[in-house]
Design an enzyme around this catalytic site. Sequence first.
Site, mmCIF file in Angstrom:
data_model
loop_
_atom_site.group_PDB
_atom_site.id
_atom_site.type_symbol
_atom_site.label_atom_id
_atom_site.label_comp_id
_atom_site.label_asym_id
_atom_site.label_seq_id
_atom_site.Cartn_x
_atom_site.Cartn_y
_atom_site.Cartn_z
ATOM 1 C CB CYS A 88 -83.432 55.695 -15.541
ATOM 2 S SG CYS A 88 -82.419 54.516 -15.697
ATOM 3 C CB CYS A 145 -80.566 55.778 -14.858
ATOM 4 S SG CYS A 145 -81.407 56.504 -16.511
#
Length: 104
Positions: free
Chosen positions: A32, A29
């Site tokens: 993230c 991600c």
Amino acid sequence: MLQELEIDNLQEVVNENELVVVQYGATWCGNCRIMKPKFKRLSGDHENIKFLYVDAEKLPESRKLAQVTNLPTFASFKGGKLVNQTQTNKEEILKTLIDEIANN
């Protein structure tokens, strides 16, 4: 200080700490990875709050505590209960989530 959860025991950690903020993320991600250093920096501003990073792919039981469907998700817990959660890549929204439990 930011701590990475290594085992699927988030419920225990939440029960043992009055105030907890969690970043749910995954290695794949991009948002993230962008948010993690910001989250870590914010953890230094709030010594009374336990800050945790949870790999949502590896720790499914911990993921269920905040009904995580998108990443990154940030969740706040107070007194063992989920207070709020949000999916964001904006630091200001994250600060609001933290302030909500820090100042109440």
